[in-house]
Design a protein around this motif. Structure first.
Motif, PDB file in Angstrom:
ATOM      1  N   ILE A 248     -43.625 -10.858  22.430  1.00 36.31           N
ATOM      2  CA  ILE A 248     -42.973 -11.701  23.713  1.00 36.31           C
ATOM      3  C   ILE A 248     -42.161 -12.716  23.553  1.00 36.31           C
ATOM      4  N   LYS A 249     -40.812 -12.584  24.048  1.00 39.39           N
ATOM      5  CA  LYS A 249     -39.901 -13.575  24.093  1.00 39.39           C
ATOM      6  C   LYS A 249     -39.866 -14.391  25.326  1.00 39.39           C
ATOM      7  N   ASN A 250     -39.849 -13.929  26.412  1.00 34.31           N
ATOM      8  CA  ASN A 250     -39.883 -14.845  27.544  1.00 34.31           C
ATOM      9  C   ASN A 250     -40.880 -13.983  28.817  1.00 34.31           C
ATOM     10  N   VAL A 251     -41.360 -14.937  29.584  1.00 34.06           N
ATOM     11  CA  VAL A 251     -42.116 -14.445  30.878  1.00 34.06           C
ATOM     12  C   VAL A 251     -41.648 -15.069  31.937  1.00 34.06           C
ATOM     13  N   TYR A 252     -41.325 -14.359  33.138  1.00 33.00           N
ATOM     14  CA  TYR A 252     -41.097 -14.934  34.360  1.00 33.00           C
ATOM     15  C   TYR A 252     -42.197 -14.428  35.464  1.00 33.00           C
ATOM     16  N   THR A 253     -42.807 -15.728  35.929  1.00 36.75           N
ATOM     17  CA  THR A 253     -44.035 -15.527  36.936  1.00 36.75           C
ATOM     18  C   THR A 253     -43.555 -16.168  38.484  1.00 36.75           C
ATOM     19  N   SER A 254     -43.711 -15.497  39.580  1.00 37.72           N
ATOM     20  CA  SER A 254     -43.612 -15.872  40.586  1.00 37.72           C
ATOM     21  C   SER A 254     -44.898 -16.848  41.201  1.00 37.72           C
ATOM     22  N   SER A 255     -44.867 -17.363  42.203  1.00 38.38           N
ATOM     23  CA  SER A 255     -46.097 -18.040  42.422  1.00 38.38           C
ATOM     24  C   SER A 255     -47.237 -17.223  42.945  1.00 38.38           C
ATOM     25  N   LEU A 256     -48.398 -17.462  42.703  1.00 34.43           N
ATOM     26  CA  LEU A 256     -49.427 -16.737  43.346  1.00 34.43           C
ATOM     27  C   LEU A 256     -49.874 -17.190  44.414  1.00 34.43           C
ATOM     28  N   THR A 257     -49.262 -16.517  45.745  1.00 30.78           N
ATOM     29  CA  THR A 257     -49.522 -17.008  47.069  1.00 30.78           C
ATOM     30  C   THR A 257     -50.007 -15.799  48.009  1.00 30.78           C
ATOM     31  N   GLU A 258     -50.415 -16.323  49.042  1.00 25.76           N
ATOM     32  CA  GLU A 258     -51.056 -15.345  50.012  1.00 25.76           C
ATOM     33  C   GLU A 258     -49.902 -14.756  50.874  1.00 25.76           C
ATOM     34  N   GLU A 259     -48.571 -14.989  50.651  1.00 27.94           N
ATOM     35  CA  GLU A 259     -47.474 -14.357  50.978  1.00 27.94           C
ATOM     36  C   GLU A 259     -46.176 -14.510  50.105  1.00 27.94           C
ATOM     37  N   GLY A 260     -45.973 -13.433  49.576  1.00 24.84           N
ATOM     38  CA  GLY A 260     -45.001 -13.594  48.367  1.00 24.84           C
ATOM     39  C   GLY A 260     -44.711 -12.459  47.581  1.00 24.84           C
ATOM     40  N   PHE A 261     -43.859 -12.458  46.716  1.00 23.27           N
ATOM     41  CA  PHE A 261     -43.358 -11.209  45.692  1.00 23.27           C
ATOM     42  C   PHE A 261     -44.566 -10.769  45.097  1.00 23.27           C
ATOM     43  N   ASN A 262     -44.258  -9.420  44.800  1.00 18.14           N
ATOM     44  CA  ASN A 262     -45.504  -8.614  44.236  1.00 18.14           C
ATOM     45  C   ASN A 262     -44.916  -7.518  43.248  1.00 18.14           C
ATOM     46  N   GLN A 263     -45.190  -6.289  43.723  1.00 18.67           N
ATOM     47  CA  GLN A 263     -44.802  -5.093  42.407  1.00 18.67           C
ATOM     48  C   GLN A 263     -43.447  -5.460  42.377  1.00 18.67           C
ATOM     49  N   ILE A 264     -43.104  -4.792  41.084  1.00 16.39           N
ATOM     50  CA  ILE A 264     -41.535  -4.589  40.500  1.00 16.39           C
ATOM     51  C   ILE A 264     -41.268  -2.942  40.268  1.00 16.39           C
ATOM     52  N   TYR A 265     -40.674  -2.578  40.996  1.00 16.87           N
ATOM     53  CA  TYR A 265     -40.447  -1.095  40.775  1.00 16.87           C
ATOM     54  C   TYR A 265     -39.304  -0.576  40.083  1.00 16.87           C
ATOM     55  N   ASP A 266     -38.347  -1.440  39.830  1.00 20.81           N
ATOM     56  CA  ASP A 266     -37.239  -0.985  39.035  1.00 20.81           C
ATOM     57  C   ASP A 266     -36.363  -2.338  38.523  1.00 20.81           C
ATOM     58  N   ILE A 267     -35.803  -2.206  37.310  1.00 18.96           N
ATOM     59  CA  ILE A 267     -34.942  -3.164  36.701  1.00 18.96           C
ATOM     60  C   ILE A 267     -33.709  -2.989  36.210  1.00 18.96           C
ATOM     61  N   VAL A 268     -32.675  -3.701  36.419  1.00 18.89           N
ATOM     62  CA  VAL A 268     -31.348  -3.566  36.069  1.00 18.89           C
ATOM     63  C   VAL A 268     -30.790  -4.883  35.495  1.00 18.89           C
ATOM     64  N   GLU A 269     -30.028  -4.786  34.534  1.00 20.98           N
ATOM     65  CA  GLU A 269     -29.385  -5.977  34.093  1.00 20.98           C
ATOM     66  C   GLU A 269     -27.881  -5.761  34.220  1.00 20.98           C
ATOM     67  N   ASN A 270     -27.310  -6.695  34.948  1.00 17.64           N
ATOM     68  CA  ASN A 270     -25.658  -6.539  35.074  1.00 17.64           C
ATOM     69  C   ASN A 270     -24.804  -7.000  33.753  1.00 17.64           C
ATOM     70  N   LYS A 271     -23.782  -7.149  33.683  1.00 19.77           N
ATOM     71  CA  LYS A 271     -22.817  -7.138  32.613  1.00 19.77           C
ATOM     72  C   LYS A 271     -22.778  -8.732  32.115  1.00 19.77           C
ATOM     73  N   LYS A 272     -23.431  -9.747  33.106  1.00 18.35           N
ATOM     74  CA  LYS A 272     -23.328 -11.034  32.468  1.00 18.35           C
ATOM     75  C   LYS A 272     -24.773 -11.348  32.058  1.00 18.35           C
ATOM     76  N   GLY A 273     -25.744 -10.359  31.989  1.00 19.50           N
ATOM     77  CA  GLY A 273     -27.098 -10.570  31.548  1.00 19.50           C
ATOM     78  C   GLY A 273     -28.065 -11.128  32.848  1.00 19.50           C
ATOM     79  N   TRP A 274     -27.587 -10.995  33.952  1.00 15.18           N
ATOM     80  CA  TRP A 274     -28.701 -11.439  35.193  1.00 15.18           C
ATOM     81  C   TRP A 274     -29.466 -10.025  35.418  1.00 15.18           C
ATOM     82  N   LEU A 275     -30.679 -10.279  35.483  1.00 17.83           N
ATOM     83  CA  LEU A 275     -31.533  -9.211  36.205  1.00 17.83           C
ATOM     84  C   LEU A 275     -32.051  -9.046  37.416  1.00 17.83           C
ATOM     85  N   TYR A 276     -31.922  -7.862  37.970  1.00 14.53           N
ATOM     86  CA  TYR A 276     -32.012  -7.423  39.305  1.00 14.53           C
ATOM     87  C   TYR A 276     -33.500  -6.641  39.432  1.00 14.53           C
TER      88      TYR A 276
END
Length: 537
Positions: A248-276
């Motif tokens: 494991i090199k890195n981990v991103y976690t959003s906040s554990l909240t009653e209203e917030g982000f959840n499942q991640i269905y797909d991942i892509v990296e653009n040419k400058k290394g940012w992740l969507y």
């Protein structure tokens, strides 16, 4: 808003000249009888090349003991189906719900599959000999424990990666995520278990994996509590980055909240290394105690996993639906490298009025349908365009399962078409494999992004082109109002009746059940009425 409708004709079996754009559905045979397979079949993963298009699909065939399984497809570049093979189950394996597709040589193909709902492995399939081998992947924590979902991706070292939910106790109640790196001979290189520790009713779920050009592996995890009845649950997104050795090199976690982000269905990296990250935003409400509510969202991370913001995909707020019905399954880089393409479906409701002969009265029903949807997110993280597709009739379902850049330009989409009256109306299967090739603007017909500016009442307000028609036409609804359409024969019979709510929706209408002759297309909304004549050859 004035009524502005463009109607185009899709000719030559769904192929547009010179562009090789097409939209086609397919009937497939039962292997044992040769009859048309009336059971669900659809495309789950596509792999386009310069010469052919390959695909795996979910397939059912009543000539087998375990009818639910997998099929392999080969298409020409114009969408013609060249090969179809229902992959036979064995005594040990039923190749169920294929996820992902990869080939290095165009001969041997790989997909992950779910064996009887509880065991995930990789199918190795030879296109020519039809030899079937299984690269077994088992639960590394519990002997014979559940292992679900595969998310197959290939690495730069010619290995395969799957990321799956695994039970971590014998009761099968608590789950974490197991990542497996395996070579093409079936040798497991390493396995790693990630995710937060489950507690109470909280669990980890995985739908996505991605491998970059340096061999790093990214796995998206949703951590949530779904079992609350009448009270709010909590939600969290996790993204893990591992090196090629599984560390494991890195981990991103959003906040554990009653209203917030959840499942991640797909991942892509653009040419400058940012992740969507194609994700969803969730909450629970007391009036919807059994399903989380929400909508699709794109989370953005920089190359160091810093959260850089999000893109709200809740551009249609007219429906309050579970988050799973307003999210988008796929995200890829756009061909112009100036943004990303997001694919999924949009939920709509339509009122259908039918005359019931036996009751001698009109019957009104409310139908929910899913509209295949693709959209462009530009370099400023704004929605640049949206395209909607339905096929075969006015209230048909269209579900996108995969989208890839096409080597010759544009995008290829693997999907399913569902019509609950398909057999009764057309003697066709209810579910059919659906393959589309669209251009770089998401258009099936070049120029669909150009909106008519004709004045109200102009004879060009409702167009068809070309005329006469033979196989299909595509109706592009340019109105931002709910618009009702009718297709009427010269003797006054209503051939089809439906509504479009979505500006830019392209409804693909087959004409193989229409006799040669003249027909009227009528359109009506709050701003007025229009009609025009077309001729079926």
């Amino acid at each position: 808003m004035n009524l502005k409708i463009l109607i185009f004709l899709l000719i030559a079996g769904g192929t547009v000249e010179s562009q090789d754009l097409f939209s086609k559905v397919y009937t497939v045979p039962e292997d044992g009888t040769g009859l048309v397979n009336q059971w669900p079949n659809y495309l789950t993963a596509v792999f386009p090349t310069d010469s052919l298009i390959y695909a795996f699909g979910y397939s059912t065939d009543t000539t087998y003991k375990n009818i639910e399984g997998t099929a392999f497809f080969v298409f020409a570049l114009n969408g013609d189906l060249l090969e179809y093979y229902h992959i036979k189950d064995s005594e040990k394996y039923n190749y169920f719900y294929p996820e992902g597709i990869h080939t290095w040589d165009g001969i041997t193909f790989y997909t992950s599959f779910n064996n009887f709902y509880r065991e995930q492995s990789i199918l190795k399939f030879n296109r020519f000999t039809r030899k079937q081998d299984v690269l077994e992947i088992k639960n590394s924590k519990i002997n014979n424990g559940d292992i679900l979902r595969g998310n197959l991706v290939a690495t730069v070292e010619d290995c395969l990666i799957t990321a799956s939910d695994i039970a971590i106790d014998s009761a099968g109640y608590n789950y974490k995520i197991q990542i497996t790196k395996i070579d093409t001979s079936g040798k497991i290189i390493w396995q790693s278990v990630i995710g937060k520790e489950p507690f109470n009713t909280f669990n980890n779920h995985c739908f996505s994996a991605y491998s970059d050009l340096s061999g790093n592996i990214y796995v998206g995890v949703g951590f949530n509590d779904y079992t609350g009845v009448g009270w709010k649950a909590k939600y969290q997104s996790l993204l893990y980055k591992l090196d090629s050795d599984g560390n494991i090199k890195n981990v991103y976690t959003s906040s554990l909240t009653e209203e917030g982000f959840n499942q991640i269905y797909d991942i892509v990296e653009n040419k400058k290394g940012w992740l969507y990250l194609s994700s969803n935003y969730n909450w629970n409400e007391p009036q919807y105690p059994y399903a989380n509510m929400g909508y699709g969202i794109i989370q953005i991370l920089d190359s160091d996993f810093n959260f850089m913001g999000y893109i709200n995909l809740n551009y249609d707020t007219s429906l309050s639906t579970p988050a799973s019905l307003k999210t988008f399954e796929k995200v890829i880089n756009s061909n112009d490298e100036k943004g990303i393409i997001v694919g999924g479906f949009t939920v709509r409701k339509d009122t259908i009025i039918n005359y019931i002969d036996s009751l001698a009265r009109l019957d009104t029903s409310l139908i929910t349908h899913y509209v295949l949807t693709i959209l462009k997110i530009d370099s400023t993280n704004q929605i640049g365009w949206k395209r909607y597709y339905r096929i075969r009739n006015g209230y048909d379902h269209g579900l996108l399962h995969d989208i890839k850049s096409f080597p010759g330009g544009g995008y290829i989409i693997g999907a399913e078409s569902f019509n609950g009256e398909a057999y009764e109306k057309f003697k066709e299967p209810y579910f059919m494999p659906w393959l589309l090739r669209v251009d770089d603007y998401g258009c099936l017909i070049p120029g669909c992004d150009i909106v008519s500016t004709k004045n109200p009442g102009s004879k060009d307000e409702l167009k068809i082109f070309p005329n006469p028609a033979s196989n299909y036409f595509v109706l592009v609804n340019s109105s931002d109002e709910k618009t009702k359409y009718q297709i009427i024969s010269s003797d006054g019979k209503i051939m089809d009746e439906f509504s479009s709510y979505l500006q830019g929706e392209q409804v693909i209408m087959p004409l193989h059940n229409y006799k040669a002759g003249s027909y009227f297309i009528k359109a009506e909304n709050n701003s007025g009425r229009s009609s025009t004549l077309f001729i079926k050859q």
